[in-house]
Design an enzyme around this catalytic site. Structure first.
Site, short mmCIF file in Angstrom:
data_model
loop_
_atom_site.label_atom_id
_atom_site.label_comp_id
_atom_site.label_asym_id
_atom_site.label_seq_id
_atom_site.Cartn_x
_atom_site.Cartn_y
_atom_site.Cartn_z
N HIS A 147 0.84 -1.21 0.00
CA HIS A 147 0.00 0.00 0.00
C HIS A 147 0.87 1.25 0.00
O HIS A 147 2.07 1.18 0.22
CB HIS A 147 -0.93 0.03 1.22
CG HIS A 147 -2.12 -0.86 1.09
ND1 HIS A 147 -2.11 -2.18 1.46
CD2 HIS A 147 -3.38 -0.61 0.61
CE1 HIS A 147 -3.30 -2.72 1.23
NE2 HIS A 147 -4.08 -1.79 0.71
N LYS A 151 -0.52 4.86 4.59
CA LYS A 151 -1.47 3.94 5.25
C LYS A 151 -1.04 3.69 6.69
O LYS A 151 0.12 3.40 6.96
CB LYS A 151 -1.56 2.62 4.49
CG LYS A 151 -2.65 1.70 5.02
CD LYS A 151 -2.93 0.55 4.08
CE LYS A 151 -3.98 -0.41 4.64
NZ LYS A 151 -5.28 0.26 4.87
#
EC number: 1.17.1.8
Length: 254
Positions: A147, A151
Site C-alpha cells: 500500500h 497507510k
C-alpha cells in the site's frame, strides 16, 4: 434510497461524493457528516445534501450510512445508530473489539455489512483463497500486501481478512497461526502476512501457495480507488430490504 456519507473528507469519502454527484442507480446523497467547516462545493450536485456536525441530524436525514472514517469515529456513529437504526455499510478498518461488539448489537436491529475491502475483485479473491487453501493441503501459504506510504495500519485489514479465510479453510487456530515477523525456520501450521509500504500504491494483495516443485499465486491489484466507493454503493443497493443481520461481502455472490 437516501445515502449519508460519514468520513466525507477522506480519500474514499471524496470518491463517494463524486459518484453520488448525479445520483447512482437510484441512490441519492442526503446527508454528509463533517466535524469541521466543510469546504466541499455541492452546487453541481443533483440534490443538495444536509451538511452537518450534528450526528443525530445526519443519521435521521438518511436511510443508509456509508462509513469510511477512522476507528475513533465509528464508536459514536454506532451509538447514534443504536438509537436510530439505519442500514450501515462500513469500510473502516482497525476497529477495536468493543466497537465490533457494538456492531453486532446493531445487526440485531438493521442490516449492515462491514468489510475491510469493498472491492468486488477482493470478494472473489477471498472465495478463491478458501478453495485453494482447502484443495492444496500440503502447500505453505504466504500473503504479501502493498500500500501507499501514508497507510496507518499494517498488515492491512484486507490481508488479515484473507489470512482468516485461509486459516478457516485449513482449520488452523486463527490466534496462533498468524506470522507477521519471522526469524528462523517456518512453522508448518502458520501463515505469513507481510506488509510493504511505498509511493501511492492503491492496494495489492497476493496469496502464494507453495508446493514442492511448483507454486500458485492469486493476486488482486487496485489501479483506481474509485472501485472501493462503487463497491460500497453496490453493497448499499444489495442491503436494501434485507433482514436485520451482519452480512459478509462474499454473500453478495451467493
Amino acid at each position: 434510497m437516501k445515502i449519508g456519507v460519514y468520513g466525507a473528507s477522506g480519500r474514499i469519502g471524496k470518491l463517494l461524493l463524486e459518484e453520488l454527484k448525479g445520483g447512482y442507480k437510484g441512490l441519492v446523497l442526503s446527508s454528509v457528516f463533517v466535524r469541521q467547516k466543510c469546504e466541499i462545493d455541492f452546487s453541481s450536485f443533483s440534490h443538495k445534501p444536509l451538511v452537518t456536525n450534528d450526528l443525530k441530524a445526519f443519521v435521521r436525514a438518511c436511510e443508509c450510512v456509508i462509513d469510511f472514517s477512522l476507528p475513533k469515529g465509528v464508536d459514536s456513529l454506532l451509538d447514534t445508530l443504536l438509537e436510530c437504526p439505519k442500514i450501515l455499510v462500513s469500510g473502516t478498518t482497525g476497529l477495536e473489539e468493543k466497537t465490533l461488539e457494538k456492531m453486532q448489537n446493531l445487526a440485531l436491529k438493521t442490516p449492515l455489512l462491514h468489510a475491510h475491502n469493498m472491492s468486488i475483485g477482493i470478494a472473489i479473491l477471498n472465495q478463491l483463497a478458501f478453495l485453494a487453501s482447502l484443495k492444496l493441503k500440503d502447500a505453505d501459504i504466504e500473503i504479501v500486501e502493498t500500500h501507499h506510504n501514508l497507510k496507518k495500519d499494517a498488515p492491512s485489514g484486507t490481508a488479515l481478512s484473507l489470512y482468516q479465510t485461509c486459516a478457516k479453510a485449513r482449520g488452523y487456530d486463527e490466534k496462533n497461526a498468524l506470522t507477521t515477523h519471522r526469524e528462523g525456520l517456518r512453522s508448518k501450521e502458520s501463515i505469513g502476512v507481510a506488509a510493504l509500504r511505498g509511493g501511492d500504491v492503491a492496494g495489492k494483495h497476493t496469496i502464494g501457495f507453495y508446493l514442492e516443485g511448483e507454486y500458485i499465486e492469486l493476486s488482486h491489484t487496485a489501479t483506481n480507488r474509485s472501485i472501493f466507493a462503487k463497491g460500497a454503493l453496490e453493497v448499499a443497493l444489495w442491503l436494501k430490504d434485507k433482514a436485520a443481520k451482519k452480512y459478509e461481502i462474499n454473500e453478495i455472490f451467493d
